[in-house]
Motif scaffolding. Structure first.
Motif, PDB file in Angstrom:
ATOM      1  N   LYS A  67       0.824  -1.207   0.000  1.00  0.00           N
ATOM      2  CA  LYS A  67       0.000   0.000   0.000  1.00  0.00           C
ATOM      3  C   LYS A  67       0.859   1.257   0.000  1.00  0.00           C
ATOM      4  N   ALA A  68       1.931   1.219   0.800  1.00  0.00           N
ATOM      5  CA  ALA A  68       2.835   2.372   0.836  1.00  0.00           C
ATOM      6  C   ALA A  68       3.523   2.562  -0.508  1.00  0.00           C
ATOM      7  N   LEU A  69       3.942   1.472  -1.126  1.00  0.00           N
ATOM      8  CA  LEU A  69       4.590   1.545  -2.432  1.00  0.00           C
ATOM      9  C   LEU A  69       3.660   2.179  -3.457  1.00  0.00           C
ATOM     10  N   ASP A  70       2.407   1.778  -3.458  1.00  0.00           N
ATOM     11  CA  ASP A  70       1.438   2.343  -4.402  1.00  0.00           C
ATOM     12  C   ASP A  70       1.215   3.828  -4.156  1.00  0.00           C
ATOM     13  N   GLU A  71       1.244   4.220  -2.887  1.00  0.00           N
ATOM     14  CA  GLU A  71       0.952   5.612  -2.529  1.00  0.00           C
ATOM     15  C   GLU A  71       2.118   6.551  -2.832  1.00  0.00           C
ATOM     16  N   ILE A  72       3.338   6.111  -2.581  1.00  0.00           N
ATOM     17  CA  ILE A  72       4.482   7.033  -2.646  1.00  0.00           C
ATOM     18  C   ILE A  72       5.373   6.829  -3.865  1.00  0.00           C
ATOM     19  N   GLY A  73       5.222   5.721  -4.558  1.00  0.00           N
ATOM     20  CA  GLY A  73       6.039   5.462  -5.739  1.00  0.00           C
ATOM     21  C   GLY A  73       7.385   4.830  -5.403  1.00  0.00           C
ATOM     22  N   GLU A  74       8.032   4.324  -6.439  1.00  0.00           N
ATOM     23  CA  GLU A  74       9.248   3.527  -6.228  1.00  0.00           C
ATOM     24  C   GLU A  74      10.424   4.337  -5.676  1.00  0.00           C
ATOM     25  N   LYS A  75      10.583   5.568  -6.127  1.00  0.00           N
ATOM     26  CA  LYS A  75      11.745   6.356  -5.716  1.00  0.00           C
ATOM     27  C   LYS A  75      11.728   6.605  -4.203  1.00  0.00           C
ATOM     28  N   LYS A  76      10.603   7.083  -3.690  1.00  0.00           N
ATOM     29  CA  LYS A  76      10.507   7.358  -2.262  1.00  0.00           C
ATOM     30  C   LYS A  76      10.501   6.054  -1.466  1.00  0.00           C
ATOM     31  N   TRP A  77       9.883   5.019  -2.032  1.00  0.00           N
ATOM     32  CA  TRP A  77       9.875   3.712  -1.364  1.00  0.00           C
ATOM     33  C   TRP A  77      11.296   3.196  -1.185  1.00  0.00           C
ATOM     34  N   ASN A  78      12.136   3.359  -2.185  1.00  0.00           N
ATOM     35  CA  ASN A  78      13.527   2.922  -2.068  1.00  0.00           C
ATOM     36  C   ASN A  78      14.274   3.701  -0.988  1.00  0.00           C
ATOM     37  N   ARG A  79      13.958   4.981  -0.836  1.00  0.00           N
ATOM     38  CA  ARG A  79      14.592   5.749   0.235  1.00  0.00           C
ATOM     39  C   ARG A  79      14.191   5.180   1.594  1.00  0.00           C
ATOM     40  N   ARG A  80      12.929   4.792   1.705  1.00  0.00           N
ATOM     41  CA  ARG A  80      12.466   4.188   2.955  1.00  0.00           C
ATOM     42  C   ARG A  80      13.154   2.837   3.199  1.00  0.00           C
ATOM     43  N   ILE A  81      13.321   2.069   2.139  1.00  0.00           N
ATOM     44  CA  ILE A  81      13.973   0.766   2.280  1.00  0.00           C
ATOM     45  C   ILE A  81      15.409   0.949   2.771  1.00  0.00           C
ATOM     46  N   LYS A  82      16.107   1.941   2.245  1.00  0.00           N
ATOM     47  CA  LYS A  82      17.468   2.213   2.711  1.00  0.00           C
ATOM     48  C   LYS A  82      17.479   2.498   4.214  1.00  0.00           C
ATOM     49  N   LYS A  83      16.513   3.273   4.679  1.00  0.00           N
ATOM     50  CA  LYS A  83      16.418   3.566   6.102  1.00  0.00           C
ATOM     51  C   LYS A  83      16.170   2.292   6.903  1.00  0.00           C
ATOM     52  N   VAL A  84      15.270   1.452   6.412  1.00  0.00           N
ATOM     53  CA  VAL A  84      14.961   0.197   7.093  1.00  0.00           C
ATOM     54  C   VAL A  84      16.192  -0.699   7.161  1.00  0.00           C
ATOM     55  N   PHE A  85      16.942  -0.783   6.075  1.00  0.00           N
ATOM     56  CA  PHE A  85      18.145  -1.620   6.063  1.00  0.00           C
ATOM     57  C   PHE A  85      19.157  -1.146   7.109  1.00  0.00           C
ATOM     58  N   LYS A  86      19.283   0.173   7.265  1.00  0.00           N
ATOM     59  CA  LYS A  86      20.194   0.697   8.289  1.00  0.00           C
ATOM     60  C   LYS A  86      19.734   0.285   9.685  1.00  0.00           C
ATOM     61  N   ILE A  87      18.426   0.349   9.915  1.00  0.00           N
ATOM     62  CA  ILE A  87      17.882  -0.046  11.219  1.00  0.00           C
ATOM     63  C   ILE A  87      18.151  -1.520  11.484  1.00  0.00           C
TER      64      ILE A  87
END
Length: 251
Positions: free
Chosen positions: A170-190
């Motif tokens: 749902k988040a991917l659909d709402e924010i698009g791939e570019k912003k989703w990838n930024r979030r994934i980078k943050k998650v990977f750091k965590i």
């Protein structure tokens, strides 16, 4: 004569938010046939999921055991949560028991990321498996042994949102791939900071959308790799955690 472990043929089923997949494995986890799939029924309640599995496997060759990866928290074959299928349908359902009654085979049910983890890890050190799909699945293994399941996906990660809400479909659909990838980078750091894993495996359909370079101790894995974990559930040398979800057929 009973089958020995080396003779076992295991029906390995992966239940997802969009599809139900299944194949038959030998005791070492090798696919004896290509895995096939059907759409996850709506509503995705236990009866409909059982019917979907029966329809999917009705023309499959013979098998001896059943292993199921389920998208939620499972304990002793009993589902506790199913956020992407409907926890109201599934809470406290003994799905291992339901499926063994429907297909008359001994059955084990574990979290889907746990089963995928058993299929992909190399068995050295602390290894973490995540799935990027309808939701966010996680599994932890130490030296190849499955550790007790943690529902990391429901831990708050940003502004009161949990991981499912932050990086799920749902988040991917709402924010698009570019912003989703930024979030994934943050998650990977965590994840790197919190778990200090030796290796991280990334599965799920949305793993194909990652647009940045992974660390050397990170690897993308496929659903076909993960479904092999169904055989590991029946190996005698596995940690007892993997032996808590068996339902044997009634006579």
């Amino acid at each position: 004569m009973k089958n020995t472990p080396s003779d076992l043929r295991i029906l390995s089923v992966d239940i997802g938010g969009s599809s139900v997949k299944a194949t038959i494995l030998d005791s070492k986890g090798n696919l004896t046939m290509d895995y096939q799939k059907v759409a996850t029924p709506k509503p995705a309640n236990p009866d409909n999921i059982v019917k979907a599995i029966k329809t999917l496997v009705k023309d499959y060759p013979e098998y001896d055991r059943i292993s199921v990866g389920f998208p939620g928290y499972v304990r002793n074959g009993i589902v506790k949560t199913a956020p992407n299928l409907g926890t109201d349908f599934w809470a406290d359902v003994n799905f291992a028991n339901q499926l063994k009654k429907a297909l008359s085979k001994e059955t084990k049910v574990v979290n889907d990321a746990d089963m995928q983890g058993l299929g992909v890890v190399n068995g050295k050190g602390l290894e973490m498996v995540i799935t990027l799909g309808t939701g966010f699945g996680t599994a932890l293994l130490m030296d190849g042994h499955l550790l007790p399941h943690l529902e990391v996906s429901h831990h708050p990660v940003s502004k009161g949102r949990d991981y499912d809400q932050y990086i799920g479909d749902k988040a991917l659909d709402e924010i698009g791939e570019k912003k989703w990838n930024r979030r994934i980078k943050k998650v990977f750091k965590i994840l790197k900071t919190v778990f200090n894993y030796d290796y991280l495996y990334i599965g799920g359909g949305n793993s194909d959308l990652l647009d940045f370079k992974l660390d050397d101790n990170m690897k993308i894995v496929t659903n076909a790799d993960g479904i092999k974990g169904g055989a590991k559930l029946w190996q005698e040398d596995q940690h007892p955690v993997t032996h808590t979800a068996m339902a044997t057929p009634t006579k």
